[in-house]
Design an enzyme around this catalytic site. Sequence first.
Site, PDB file in Angstrom:
ATOM      1  N   SER A   6       0.828  -1.209   0.000  1.00  0.00           N
ATOM      2  CA  SER A   6       0.000   0.000   0.000  1.00  0.00           C
ATOM      3  C   SER A   6       0.859   1.254   0.000  1.00  0.00           C
ATOM      4  O   SER A   6       1.608   1.514   0.949  1.00  0.00           O
ATOM      5  CB  SER A   6      -0.894   0.014   1.230  1.00  0.00           C
ATOM      6  OG  SER A   6      -1.428   1.324   1.407  1.00  0.00           O
ATOM      7  N   HIS A  31      -1.256  -1.546  -4.020  1.00  0.00           N
ATOM      8  CA  HIS A  31      -2.515  -1.161  -3.378  1.00  0.00           C
ATOM      9  C   HIS A  31      -2.582   0.356  -3.260  1.00  0.00           C
ATOM     10  O   HIS A  31      -1.667   0.991  -2.728  1.00  0.00           O
ATOM     11  CB  HIS A  31      -2.575  -1.825  -2.000  1.00  0.00           C
ATOM     12  CG  HIS A  31      -3.890  -1.691  -1.307  1.00  0.00           C
ATOM     13  ND1 HIS A  31      -4.983  -2.466  -1.625  1.00  0.00           N
ATOM     14  CD2 HIS A  31      -4.297  -0.884  -0.294  1.00  0.00           C
ATOM     15  CE1 HIS A  31      -5.997  -2.152  -0.841  1.00  0.00           C
ATOM     16  NE2 HIS A  31      -5.611  -1.182  -0.024  1.00  0.00           N
ATOM     17  N   ASP A  33      -4.772   3.461  -1.935  1.00  0.00           N
ATOM     18  CA  ASP A  33      -5.841   3.809  -0.989  1.00  0.00           C
ATOM     19  C   ASP A  33      -6.371   5.209  -1.247  1.00  0.00           C
ATOM     20  O   ASP A  33      -5.674   6.194  -1.021  1.00  0.00           O
ATOM     21  CB  ASP A  33      -5.286   3.757   0.442  1.00  0.00           C
ATOM     22  CG  ASP A  33      -5.108   2.342   0.940  1.00  0.00           C
ATOM     23  OD1 ASP A  33      -6.076   1.565   0.868  1.00  0.00           O
ATOM     24  OD2 ASP A  33      -4.007   2.006   1.410  1.00  0.00           O
ATOM     25  N   MET A  35      -9.042   8.030  -0.141  1.00  0.00           N
ATOM     26  CA  MET A  35      -9.878   8.412   1.008  1.00  0.00           C
ATOM     27  C   MET A  35     -10.457   9.803   0.790  1.00  0.00           C
ATOM     28  O   MET A  35      -9.744  10.702   0.339  1.00  0.00           O
ATOM     29  CB  MET A  35      -9.031   8.431   2.276  1.00  0.00           C
ATOM     30  CG  MET A  35      -8.337   7.117   2.551  1.00  0.00           C
ATOM     31  SD  MET A  35      -7.346   7.261   4.041  1.00  0.00           S
ATOM     32  CE  MET A  35      -6.645   5.624   4.111  1.00  0.00           C
ATOM     33  N   HIS A  64      -8.322   0.817  -3.893  1.00  0.00           N
ATOM     34  CA  HIS A  64      -9.239   0.625  -2.767  1.00  0.00           C
ATOM     35  C   HIS A  64      -9.933   1.955  -2.485  1.00  0.00           C
ATOM     36  O   HIS A  64      -9.320   2.880  -1.957  1.00  0.00           O
ATOM     37  CB  HIS A  64      -8.409   0.141  -1.560  1.00  0.00           C
ATOM     38  CG  HIS A  64      -9.195  -0.020  -0.307  1.00  0.00           C
ATOM     39  ND1 HIS A  64      -8.583  -0.139   0.934  1.00  0.00           N
ATOM     40  CD2 HIS A  64     -10.532  -0.113  -0.059  1.00  0.00           C
ATOM     41  CE1 HIS A  64      -9.516  -0.284   1.860  1.00  0.00           C
ATOM     42  NE2 HIS A  64     -10.696  -0.261   1.289  1.00  0.00           N
ATOM     43  N   MET A  66     -12.118   4.229  -0.492  1.00  0.00           N
ATOM     44  CA  MET A  66     -12.770   4.484   0.793  1.00  0.00           C
ATOM     45  C   MET A  66     -13.482   5.814   0.650  1.00  0.00           C
ATOM     46  O   MET A  66     -13.104   6.830   1.255  1.00  0.00           O
ATOM     47  CB  MET A  66     -11.712   4.498   1.915  1.00  0.00           C
ATOM     48  CG  MET A  66     -11.212   3.101   2.241  1.00  0.00           C
ATOM     49  SD  MET A  66      -9.669   3.125   3.174  1.00  0.00           S
ATOM     50  CE  MET A  66      -8.511   3.270   1.832  1.00  0.00           C
ATOM     51  N   MET A 135     -11.486  -5.892   5.777  1.00  0.00           N
ATOM     52  CA  MET A 135     -10.614  -4.951   6.486  1.00  0.00           C
ATOM     53  C   MET A 135     -10.230  -5.548   7.842  1.00  0.00           C
ATOM     54  O   MET A 135     -11.085  -6.025   8.584  1.00  0.00           O
ATOM     55  CB  MET A 135     -11.331  -3.613   6.717  1.00  0.00           C
ATOM     56  CG  MET A 135     -11.543  -2.774   5.474  1.00  0.00           C
ATOM     57  SD  MET A 135     -10.035  -2.364   4.559  1.00  0.00           S
ATOM     58  CE  MET A 135      -9.076  -1.467   5.801  1.00  0.00           C
ATOM     59  N   ASP A 170      -6.460  -6.327   4.705  1.00  0.00           N
ATOM     60  CA  ASP A 170      -5.836  -5.011   4.640  1.00  0.00           C
ATOM     61  C   ASP A 170      -5.849  -4.368   6.022  1.00  0.00           C
ATOM     62  O   ASP A 170      -6.915  -4.121   6.585  1.00  0.00           O
ATOM     63  CB  ASP A 170      -6.635  -4.164   3.636  1.00  0.00           C
ATOM     64  CG  ASP A 170      -6.082  -2.759   3.466  1.00  0.00           C
ATOM     65  OD1 ASP A 170      -4.992  -2.473   3.976  1.00  0.00           O
ATOM     66  OD2 ASP A 170      -6.755  -1.949   2.786  1.00  0.00           O
ATOM     67  N   GLY A 171      -4.644  -4.125   6.537  1.00  0.00           N
ATOM     68  CA  GLY A 171      -4.527  -3.412   7.799  1.00  0.00           C
ATOM     69  C   GLY A 171      -3.771  -4.201   8.844  1.00  0.00           C
ATOM     70  O   GLY A 171      -4.156  -5.315   9.198  1.00  0.00           O
TER      71      GLY A 171
HETATM   72  C1  DX5 Z   1      -6.228   1.657   5.740  1.00  0.00           C
HETATM   73  C2  DX5 Z   1      -5.784   1.329   4.339  1.00  0.00           C
HETATM   74  C3  DX5 Z   1      -4.654   0.392   4.291  1.00  0.00           C
HETATM   75  C4  DX5 Z   1      -3.387   0.884   4.929  1.00  0.00           C
HETATM   76  C5  DX5 Z   1      -2.693  -0.295   5.505  1.00  0.00           C
HETATM   77  O1  DX5 Z   1      -7.415   2.357   5.691  1.00  0.00           O
HETATM   78  O2  DX5 Z   1      -6.860   0.754   3.605  1.00  0.00           O
HETATM   79  O3  DX5 Z   1      -4.411  -0.081   2.980  1.00  0.00           O
HETATM   80  O4  DX5 Z   1      -2.525   1.528   4.027  1.00  0.00           O
HETATM   81  O5  DX5 Z   1      -1.597   0.132   6.207  1.00  0.00           O
HETATM   82  P1  DX5 Z   1      -0.793  -0.808   7.209  1.00  0.00           P
HETATM   83  O6  DX5 Z   1      -0.312  -1.970   6.422  1.00  0.00           O
HETATM   84  O7  DX5 Z   1       0.262   0.072   7.688  1.00  0.00           O
HETATM   85  O8  DX5 Z   1      -1.770  -1.223   8.287  1.00  0.00           O
HETATM   86 ZN    ZN Z   2      -6.460  -0.264   1.666  1.00  0.00          ZN
END
Ligand code: DX5
Ligand code: ZN
Length: 210
Positions: A6, A31, A33, A35, A64, A66, A135, A170-171
């Site tokens: 990510s 990946h 992200d 937001m 992804h 969000m 998640m 993820d996470g």
């Molecule tokens: C969180 C994201 C993740 C995040 C994961 O909302 O969707 O993809 O980047 O980060 P790590 O691996 O540091 O938990």
């Molecule tokens: Zn993510």
Amino acid sequence: MILSPSILSADFGILAEQVRKVENSGAQWLHIDVMDGHFVPNISFAMPVIKSLRKYTDLFFDVHLMIDKPERYIDKFIESGADGITFHAEATENIDECIKMIRLKNKLVGISICPETPLSSIDKYLDKVDMVLLMTVHPGYGGQKYISDVNKKIRELREKMGDEFKIQVDGGINEDTIDEALKNGANVIVAGTAVFNDDIEGSVKRLMNR
Ligand code: DX5
Ligand code: ZN
């Protein structure tokens, strides 16, 4: 196993350089992200970054979303270079429409649920998607702790969907937690802070060897 580092945890000043390291070390996906400050409290980046990055790598762009009402932007993310789009079931009342929009462009269709959302809420869509993203933290930030309660959802989904189906987690995935995710049946692994550190190549290789 597919590793999808990510970029949320990357150094955006030298993003292309860091992504090249990820690619050269053998990760298959990237990946991305997105937001919006509504669906999640945080804001990250969007189309221009994806479009720029597309010129520098052949990695599979695993986007992804969000964001609220993802149907408003799915086409734009695909035009920017996404190879797969994962949206949140909690973010839209038009899940079927989102699936169709992504399918129509022949991109990988992913649906995601937050840690507290039950699997039953997406039951009727499982046969229409290519991947479910479970998640393992509350979406919005990198660097959180893996929520082990999600393991039983991973197991349940794996039993239901068979060996080939893509289950992404993820996470909070790092060298200590990746084994429990894999053991329970995840086969697409996202990792942010565990990859984008001082040793990107080594981190990718160590995670890929699990
Ligand atoms: C969180 C994201 C993740 C995040 C994961 O909302 O969707 O993809 O980047 O980060 P790590 O691996 O540091 O938990
Ligand atoms: Zn993510």
